[in-house]
Design a protein around this motif. Structure first.
Motif, short mmCIF file in Angstrom:
data_model
loop_
_atom_site.label_atom_id
_atom_site.label_comp_id
_atom_site.label_asym_id
_atom_site.label_seq_id
_atom_site.Cartn_x
_atom_site.Cartn_y
_atom_site.Cartn_z
N ARG A 58 0.80 -1.22 0.00
CA ARG A 58 0.00 0.00 0.00
C ARG A 58 0.84 1.27 0.00
NH1 ARG A 58 -3.96 -1.38 4.03
NH2 ARG A 58 -2.85 -3.33 3.88
N THR A 59 1.93 1.29 0.72
CA THR A 59 2.71 2.53 0.78
C THR A 59 3.33 2.84 -0.59
OG1 THR A 59 3.16 2.12 3.11
CG2 THR A 59 4.53 3.75 2.04
N ARG A 108 12.15 3.25 1.30
CA ARG A 108 11.85 2.41 2.47
C ARG A 108 13.03 1.46 2.65
NH1 ARG A 108 6.46 -0.83 4.03
NH2 ARG A 108 5.95 1.28 4.65
N HIS A 137 8.15 6.64 10.25
CA HIS A 137 7.31 6.44 9.06
C HIS A 137 6.43 7.70 8.99
CE1 HIS A 137 5.06 4.67 5.96
NE2 HIS A 137 4.62 3.57 6.52
N GLN A 140 2.97 8.01 7.28
CA GLN A 140 1.92 7.23 7.95
C GLN A 140 1.33 8.05 9.10
OE1 GLN A 140 0.68 3.97 7.23
NE2 GLN A 140 -0.88 4.55 8.71
N ARG A 170 7.67 1.53 13.87
CA ARG A 170 7.99 2.90 13.44
C ARG A 170 6.70 3.73 13.33
NH1 ARG A 170 10.11 -0.07 8.16
NH2 ARG A 170 8.16 -0.61 7.18
N VAL A 171 5.57 3.05 13.06
CA VAL A 171 4.29 3.76 12.99
C VAL A 171 3.97 4.35 14.37
CG1 VAL A 171 1.81 3.50 12.59
CG2 VAL A 171 3.43 2.29 11.12
N ARG A 224 0.01 -3.71 13.89
CA ARG A 224 0.25 -5.10 13.48
C ARG A 224 1.36 -5.70 14.36
NH1 ARG A 224 3.80 -7.57 9.88
NH2 ARG A 224 4.79 -5.56 9.49
N GLN A 226 4.57 -7.20 14.59
CA GLN A 226 5.66 -7.18 13.60
C GLN A 226 6.51 -8.44 13.73
OE1 GLN A 226 6.72 -3.59 12.06
NE2 GLN A 226 4.50 -3.48 12.22
N PRO A 264 -2.88 0.67 10.53
CA PRO A 264 -2.12 1.11 9.36
C PRO A 264 -2.10 0.09 8.22
CG PRO A 264 -0.62 0.39 11.09
CD PRO A 264 -2.01 0.35 11.67
N GLY A 265 -2.48 -1.16 8.52
CA GLY A 265 -2.37 -2.21 7.52
C GLY A 265 -0.92 -2.59 7.31
C1 NCD Z 1 3.36 -0.17 8.25
C2 NCD Z 1 4.83 -0.26 7.95
O1 NCD Z 1 5.22 -0.86 6.95
O2 NCD Z 1 5.56 0.31 8.72
N1 NCD Z 1 2.52 -0.42 7.17
C3 NCD Z 1 2.33 0.51 6.24
O3 NCD Z 1 3.12 1.39 6.01
N2 NCD Z 1 1.18 0.43 5.56
C4 NCD Z 1 2.97 -0.94 9.41
C5 NCD Z 1 3.20 -2.42 9.41
O4 NCD Z 1 3.97 -2.95 8.63
O5 NCD Z 1 2.64 -3.04 10.31
#
Ligand code: NCD
Length: 329
Positions: A58-59, A108, A137, A140, A170-171, A224, A226, A264-265
């Motif tokens: 998604r990002t 990233r 991030h 986000q 990081r979120v 999520r 991790q 955040p998905g």
């Molecule tokens: C997050 C990430 O990659 O940091 N997702 C995202 O940016 N959509 C959060 C995650 O991976 O849980």
């Protein structure tokens, strides 16, 4: 407009005014996206390169869409299959990039600090951090902030719970910084193994019990688990974790009746969140987060591109002045 930075590497260096500038511009992009007529000339003539050293759906898609909607030439470099996999260092990658002369570079990376390092090595280019290790991030946190502001009508004096795997996230870090700067009350909820030591000193309340932590909050932000960053047994089992920390209707009932639910998905349904809560359009703003992601990235790239163009004009006039001085000498 107060936002004068060359790069967007984290929330840490942004002022509350910078954040409001970014969100206000993103709001206008959200509206023009909905109306189907984004301003396609804003990044015209500029080249955007997306370099994702870590998997992302998604990002990366969001940054790509944002660049295209504003008229940039967008290129995705498949880093997993690239020369990096063949042993190239980050510095060599930077040198290659300098020869390609991108204007906007979205990065990233799995290592905290890698994006900052790259930003120091690339020339005449704006760098955007799309997530570096456990560090930051920023887009986000900005898209989360815009989603909250639109849903709750303000971004200050709200009670916000961030729940789950805070230690690896990081979120969570970028959100803590942003929501703290804007003057909100922050609560962190998770098992002791998933909370970084000393976190209570950051000015937030810490809870190990979801029902207590969620009592009366305006916003419930789930994270999520991790698993890819865990190097040992942080939780007894996913079933146990869901029982204690997964968001379901019974736990959500402790929050305000109109509290919003965020994630955040990508989501692990049945691990950190119950699928029916995630899909409940009266509570969940998860789809709005994705929508605001595009708008926020459009705003960030627009502001950085404007700063880049201003620096180039200034550089040209400096070169011009130097040439005049040489001629007149
Ligand atoms: C997050 C990430 O990659 O940091 N997702 C995202 O940016 N959509 C959060 C995650 O991976 O849980």
């Amino acid at each position: 407009m107060s936002f004068g930075a060359a790069h967007l590497l984290g929330i840490e260096t942004l002022s509350p005014e910078d954040i409001v500038t970014l969100l206000d511009l993103a709001d206008t992009h959200a509206e023009s996206n909905r109306a189907g007529h984004p301003p396609r000339d804003v990044l015209a003539g500029l080249t955007q390169i997306n370099m994702f050293f870590e998997n992302s759906t998604r990002t990366q898609a969001s940054f790509e869409l944002a660049g295209k909607r504003l008229g940039a030439d967008v290129m995705n470099m498949a880093m997993a299959r690239s020369s990096v996999a063949k042993g190239e260092t980050l510095i060599d990658t930077a040198l290659t990039l300098n020869a390609m002369r991108p204007d906007l570079l979205v990065v990233r990376h799995h290592a905290s600090g890698a994006v900052d390092l790259l930003a120091q090595k690339v020339q005449d280019c704006a760098v955007l951090n799309a997530g570096d290790g456990r560090h930051e991030h920023p887009t986000q946190a900005l898209l989360d902030a815009l989603t909250i502001r639109r849903a709750r009508g303000r971004l200050h004096r709200l009670s916000i719970a961030i729940c789950g795997d805070i230690a690896h996230s990081r979120v969570a870090r970028s959100n803590l910084l942003l929501l703290g700067k804007m003057g909100n009350r922050l609560r962190l909820i998770g098992p002791p193994t998933l909370l970084p030591p000393g976190i209570a000193d950051m000015g937030c309340e810490v809870f190990h019990d979801m029902n207590e932590g969620l009592a009366g909050v305006d916003v419930v932000m789930m994270l999520r688990l991790q698993k890819e960053r865990m190097d040992g047994g942080f939780i007894p089992s996913e079933r146990e974790y869901f029982h204690l920390y997964g968001l379901d209707a019974a736990k959500l009932a402790h929050a305000k009746p109109d509290a919003i639910v965020m994630h955040p998905g990508p989501m692990n349904r049945g691990v950190e969140i119950d699928g029916t809560i995630a899909d409940d359009i009266n509570r969940s703003v998860i789809q709005t987060q994705v929508e605001m992601g595009v708008a926020v990235r459009m705003a960030a790239m627009e502001l950085l591109a404007a700063n880049l163009r201003a620096r180039r004009v200034e550089g040209d006039s400096r070169v011009g002045r130097a040439a005049t001085e040489v001629r007149d000498a």
